[in-house]
Design an enzyme around this catalytic site. Structure first.
Site, PDB file in Angstrom:
ATOM      1  N   TYR A 151       0.829  -1.222   0.000  1.00 54.71           N
ATOM      2  CA  TYR A 151       0.000   0.000   0.000  1.00 54.71           C
ATOM      3  C   TYR A 151       0.861   1.269   0.000  1.00 54.71           C
ATOM      4  CZ  TYR A 151      -3.253   3.490   1.941  1.00 54.71           C
ATOM      5  OH  TYR A 151      -3.991   4.616   2.179  1.00 54.71           O
ATOM      6  N   ILE A 152       1.667   1.458   1.001  1.00 47.43           N
ATOM      7  CA  ILE A 152       2.472   2.686   1.069  1.00 47.43           C
ATOM      8  C   ILE A 152       3.646   2.590   0.091  1.00 47.43           C
ATOM      9  CG2 ILE A 152       3.786   4.226   2.589  1.00 47.43           C
ATOM     10  CD1 ILE A 152       2.096   3.101   4.922  1.00 47.43           C
ATOM     11  N   LEU A 193       5.514 -10.312  -2.547  1.00 40.33           N
ATOM     12  CA  LEU A 193       4.063 -10.435  -2.824  1.00 40.33           C
ATOM     13  C   LEU A 193       3.292 -11.077  -1.682  1.00 40.33           C
ATOM     14  CD1 LEU A 193       4.192 -11.505  -6.594  1.00 40.33           C
ATOM     15  CD2 LEU A 193       4.059  -9.198  -5.626  1.00 40.33           C
ATOM     16  N   LYS A 207       2.594  -6.269   9.416  1.00 40.77           N
ATOM     17  CA  LYS A 207       2.017  -5.090  10.088  1.00 40.77           C
ATOM     18  C   LYS A 207       0.648  -5.308  10.719  1.00 40.77           C
ATOM     19  CE  LYS A 207      -0.225  -3.136   6.075  1.00 40.77           C
ATOM     20  NZ  LYS A 207      -0.623  -1.964   5.357  1.00 40.77           N
ATOM     21  N   SER A 222       6.377   3.840  12.939  1.00 43.95           N
ATOM     22  CA  SER A 222       4.955   4.056  13.220  1.00 43.95           C
ATOM     23  C   SER A 222       4.795   4.900  14.477  1.00 43.95           C
ATOM     24  CB  SER A 222       4.299   2.689  13.440  1.00 43.95           C
ATOM     25  OG  SER A 222       3.033   2.844  14.014  1.00 43.95           O
ATOM     26  N   ALA A 223       3.688   5.619  14.528  1.00 39.06           N
ATOM     27  CA  ALA A 223       3.353   6.357  15.751  1.00 39.06           C
ATOM     28  C   ALA A 223       3.151   5.415  16.922  1.00 39.06           C
ATOM     29  CB  ALA A 223       2.090   7.183  15.524  1.00 39.06           C
ATOM     30  N   THR A 224       3.059   4.136  16.653  1.00 34.79           N
ATOM     31  CA  THR A 224       2.898   3.155  17.723  1.00 34.79           C
ATOM     32  C   THR A 224       4.083   3.187  18.695  1.00 34.79           C
ATOM     33  OG1 THR A 224       2.232   0.866  18.092  1.00 34.79           O
ATOM     34  CG2 THR A 224       3.955   1.193  16.490  1.00 34.79           C
ATOM     35  N   TYR A 283       3.888  -6.181  17.192  1.00 37.42           N
ATOM     36  CA  TYR A 283       4.132  -5.379  15.985  1.00 37.42           C
ATOM     37  C   TYR A 283       4.742  -4.030  16.372  1.00 37.42           C
ATOM     38  CZ  TYR A 283       3.047  -1.631  12.765  1.00 37.42           C
ATOM     39  OH  TYR A 283       3.145  -0.491  12.007  1.00 37.42           O
ATOM     40  N   LYS A 289       8.696  -2.217  15.751  1.00 39.30           N
ATOM     41  CA  LYS A 289       9.016  -0.896  15.173  1.00 39.30           C
ATOM     42  C   LYS A 289       9.964  -0.147  16.112  1.00 39.30           C
ATOM     43  CE  LYS A 289       6.954  -1.280  11.347  1.00 39.30           C
ATOM     44  NZ  LYS A 289       7.733  -1.342  10.117  1.00 39.30           N
ATOM     45  N   TYR A 336       4.783   6.923  10.937  1.00 37.37           N
ATOM     46  CA  TYR A 336       3.521   7.167  10.255  1.00 37.37           C
ATOM     47  C   TYR A 336       2.401   7.281  11.271  1.00 37.37           C
ATOM     48  CZ  TYR A 336       6.054   4.717   6.464  1.00 37.37           C
ATOM     49  OH  TYR A 336       6.969   4.276   5.549  1.00 37.37           O
ATOM     50  N   ASN A 380      -7.893  -2.116  10.060  1.00 36.84           N
ATOM     51  CA  ASN A 380      -7.804  -0.645  10.109  1.00 36.84           C
ATOM     52  C   ASN A 380      -9.119  -0.031   9.632  1.00 36.84           C
ATOM     53  OD1 ASN A 380      -4.384  -0.879   9.167  1.00 36.84           O
ATOM     54  ND2 ASN A 380      -5.138  -0.246  11.145  1.00 36.84           N
TER      55      ASN A 380
HETATM   56  C1  UD1 Z   1      -3.539   0.914  14.045  1.00 33.33           C
HETATM   57  C2  UD1 Z   1      -2.575   0.040  14.803  1.00 33.33           C
HETATM   58  C3  UD1 Z   1      -1.245   0.733  14.845  1.00 33.33           C
HETATM   59  C4  UD1 Z   1      -0.783   1.062  13.426  1.00 33.33           C
HETATM   60  C5  UD1 Z   1      -1.835   1.954  12.782  1.00 33.33           C
HETATM   61  C6  UD1 Z   1      -1.486   2.391  11.376  1.00 33.33           C
HETATM   62  C7  UD1 Z   1      -4.046  -1.184  16.359  1.00 33.33           C
HETATM   63  C8  UD1 Z   1      -4.390  -1.396  17.782  1.00 33.33           C
HETATM   64  N1  UD1 Z   1      -3.106  -0.229  16.126  1.00 33.33           N
HETATM   65  O1  UD1 Z   1      -3.724   2.115  14.761  1.00 33.33           O
HETATM   66  O2  UD1 Z   1      -0.302  -0.090  15.501  1.00 33.33           O
HETATM   67  O3  UD1 Z   1       0.459   1.703  13.461  1.00 33.33           O
HETATM   68  O4  UD1 Z   1      -3.066   1.246  12.758  1.00 33.33           O
HETATM   69  O5  UD1 Z   1      -1.894   1.495  10.422  1.00 33.33           O
HETATM   70  O6  UD1 Z   1      -4.548  -1.834  15.461  1.00 33.33           O
HETATM   71  N2  UD1 Z   1     -12.028   1.603  14.328  1.00 33.33           N
HETATM   72  C9  UD1 Z   1     -13.375   1.333  14.455  1.00 33.33           C
HETATM   73  N3  UD1 Z   1     -13.878   0.266  13.781  1.00 33.33           N
HETATM   74  C10 UD1 Z   1     -13.102  -0.545  12.997  1.00 33.33           C
HETATM   75  C11 UD1 Z   1     -11.735  -0.246  12.866  1.00 33.33           C
HETATM   76  C12 UD1 Z   1     -11.225   0.835  13.557  1.00 33.33           C
HETATM   77  O7  UD1 Z   1     -14.093   2.014  15.164  1.00 33.33           O
HETATM   78  O8  UD1 Z   1     -13.638  -1.515  12.416  1.00 33.33           O
HETATM   79  C13 UD1 Z   1     -11.479   2.748  15.069  1.00 33.33           C
HETATM   80  C14 UD1 Z   1     -10.408   2.306  16.065  1.00 33.33           C
HETATM   81  O9  UD1 Z   1     -10.966   1.898  17.271  1.00 33.33           O
HETATM   82  C15 UD1 Z   1      -9.562   3.565  16.169  1.00 33.33           C
HETATM   83  C16 UD1 Z   1      -9.701   4.226  14.791  1.00 33.33           C
HETATM   84  O10 UD1 Z   1     -10.829   3.608  14.177  1.00 33.33           O
HETATM   85  O11 UD1 Z   1     -10.112   4.406  17.126  1.00 33.33           O
HETATM   86  C17 UD1 Z   1      -8.493   3.969  13.917  1.00 33.33           C
HETATM   87  O12 UD1 Z   1      -8.240   2.567  13.938  1.00 33.33           O
HETATM   88  P1  UD1 Z   1      -7.144   1.884  13.013  1.00 33.33           P
HETATM   89  O13 UD1 Z   1      -7.363   2.246  11.598  1.00 33.33           O
HETATM   90  O14 UD1 Z   1      -7.122   0.420  13.337  1.00 33.33           O
HETATM   91  O15 UD1 Z   1      -5.800   2.588  13.450  1.00 33.33           O
HETATM   92  P2  UD1 Z   1      -5.134   2.746  14.913  1.00 33.33           P
HETATM   93  O16 UD1 Z   1      -5.867   2.011  15.936  1.00 33.33           O
HETATM   94  O17 UD1 Z   1      -4.955   4.202  15.147  1.00 33.33           O
END
Ligand code: UD1
Length: 440
Positions: free
Chosen positions: A69-70, A91, A163, A203-205, A250, A254, A278, A300
């Site tokens: 993706y990125i 792949l 990831k 990652s911001a993680t 994960y 990082k 990121y 995500n």
């Molecule tokens: C996630 C990863 C993080 C990674 C980042 C970038 C987790 C716990 N963390 O962060 O390590 O670096 O992605 O790719 O997975 N949400 C919903 N419903 C869903 C999916 C997500 O409500 O079905 C909410 C989540 O609770 C969160 C927000 O959307 O509050 C973003 O979620 P997500 O896209 O998974 O990213 P992060 O949790 O920020």
């Protein structure tokens, strides 16, 4: 081994992975929308002299995981910025047809600009396969009179890594082996070939529980050697290396990789290393030909929203509506992937031109602004002109309410900033779904 001219795109035979998929498919099955000119990118070029690209015709950038993706968006932006690019990708989470799409979009760009298409080569191999890597690097070796190894490869952008957070909890050794052990072997081999400019996908993680502070996250909050930090009010604080509260393997990979790279840079001043942290990458190239197309089940937010839009999931589960935010849903720093891709080019240019303050430097890649989960859903509803079914459920384990970048360091030191909005990202995702026939 290969004959090529400037403008050629070469897909190498698989080197050692006998289970590799068939050769790249033609993009002819896709209707190609007129590639709208990248106004933002063009603006970025005029604003940022750093996006100037290639140093000479015979210099290359090596991109691992360059079809993901990125990685795919970054490869495209590198080609647009006149870099010759060598991609290696096994792949495991990408499709070979992406090679044709990148090639098509880059060629369209250069035809429009009247500029020559740089060289683009793809090798189907795992970045951990050291024998295959050595064969590749041998092809790009330069003669060296004094014995110090030299290469036509001027820098590496390293995306290849696992990831998926949940998978990392179930199978941590897979993550430590690929992401950490793989990195150690990889940089060791690059070192032997005199390739010592390295851009790392972080990652911001790495901020761990600091993300619960509710304030934008500054790079100096997570360091790998003792640093004295000056606050905006003039006060100074000594920050010790380390991180607390990273919730999954994960995320720890990082952080560990950053720490290893920091130590490497300290041990050898010839290395120049940038770790890019990121925030939440979303969106896709405005052509709709590249996008987020994970092989597994997405977790995500935007990939899940897409599954709901295309009817593969009945509704979005909104994890938590009781966060301390304006609408109760969590806030993230969503960054358009094309902006993110250009951040890599800014970092590479700064590294190649010796413009970094230290030979290991971390940068946030985020917008500096937050949007809530609900805002994302509503923006996507406007873009697609259809309701997105959702239901509120409990908070997801390990989530935080607010995670937003402090964007000052990247702006000041890389002269890079974001241009695209959440609306742009949602519109571009809709274009991607239409182009790929998933949305009417
Ligand atoms: C996630 C990863 C993080 C990674 C980042 C970038 C987790 C716990 N963390 O962060 O390590 O670096 O992605 O790719 O997975 N949400 C919903 N419903 C869903 C999916 C997500 O409500 O079905 C909410 C989540 O609770 C969160 C927000 O959307 O509050 C973003 O979620 P997500 O896209 O998974 O990213 P992060 O949790 O920020």
């Amino acid at each position: 081994m290969f004959q090529f001219n400037s403008g050629d795109m070469i897909v190498s035979p698989p080197r050692s992975d006998s289970s590799s998929p068939a050769p790249a498919s033609s993009p002819s099955g896709f209707s190609t929308p007129a590639t709208s000119s990248s106004v933002l990118f063009d603006n970025a070029i005029s604003n940022l002299s750093i996006l100037q690209g290639l140093l000479s015709d015979d210099q290359y950038v090596l991109v691992t995981g360059g079809l993901g993706y990125i990685g795919s968006h970054t490869t495209l932006e590198l080609l647009k910025a006149n870099y010759n690019v060598i991609v290696i990708d096994n792949l495991s989470n990408a499709f070979e047809s992406v090679v044709d799409r990148i090639n098509l979009l880059a060629k369209q760009h250069h035809e429009k600009e009247g500029t020559p298409m740089p060289i683009f080569k793809y090798y189907c191999q795992d970045y951990q396969d050291t024998d295959a890597l050595r064969s590749l690097l041998d092809e790009y070796k330069l003669p060296s009179r004094w014995g110090a190894p030299k290469s036509k490869i001027i820098g590496v952008i390293h995306f290849a890594a696992h990831k998926a957070v949940e998978e990392s909890i179930r199978n941590p050794l897979k993550y430590y082996s690929n992401n950490v052990r793989g990195l150690i072997d990889f940089v060791g081999t690059l070192d032997e070939y005199g390739i010592k400019t390295f851009i790392f996908s972080s990652s911001a993680t790495v901020y761990g529980t600091l993300a619960t502070s509710g304030s934008p996250l500054r790079e100096e909050l997570c360091v790998h050697k003792t640093e004295v930090v000056e606050h905006p009010d003039g006060s100074r604080k000594t920050v010790q290396p380390g991180s607390t509260g990273i919730t999954n393997p994960y995320g720890r990979t990082k952080w560990m990789c950053e720490a290893i790279l920091s130590d490497l840079a300290l041990s050898d001043p010839e290395w120049t290393i940038v770790a890019l942290r990121y925030f939440n990458p979303i969106g896709c190239d405005s052509s709709g030909l590249l996008g987020e197309d994970p092989r597994g089940t997405p977790t995500n937010l935007l990939p899940v929203v897409v599954k709901v839009m295309t009817g593969q999931i009945p509704e979005l589960r909104v994890f938590g509506t009781d966060w301390d935010t304006d609408d109760g849903t969590a806030v993230r720093d969503f960054i358009h992937v094309t902006d993110l891709a250009q951040g890599h080019i800014a970092a590479l240019n700064a590294a190649v031109h010796g413009a970094l303050r230290e030979n290991f430097r971390t940068f946030n890649l985020g917008t500096g602004n937050g949007h809530s989960v609900m805002e994302v859903v509503e923006t996507m509803e406007k873009a697609t002109k259809k309701p997105i079914p959702r239901k509120a459920v409990d908070r997801r384990a390990g989530d935080v309410g607010y995670c937003v970048a402090a964007a000052g360091r990247s702006k000041d030191e890389l002269q890079w900033t974001t241009h695209k909005t959440l609306t742009d990202a949602c519109n571009d995702i809709c274009t991607f779904l239409k182009v790929s026939g998933h949305l009417g």
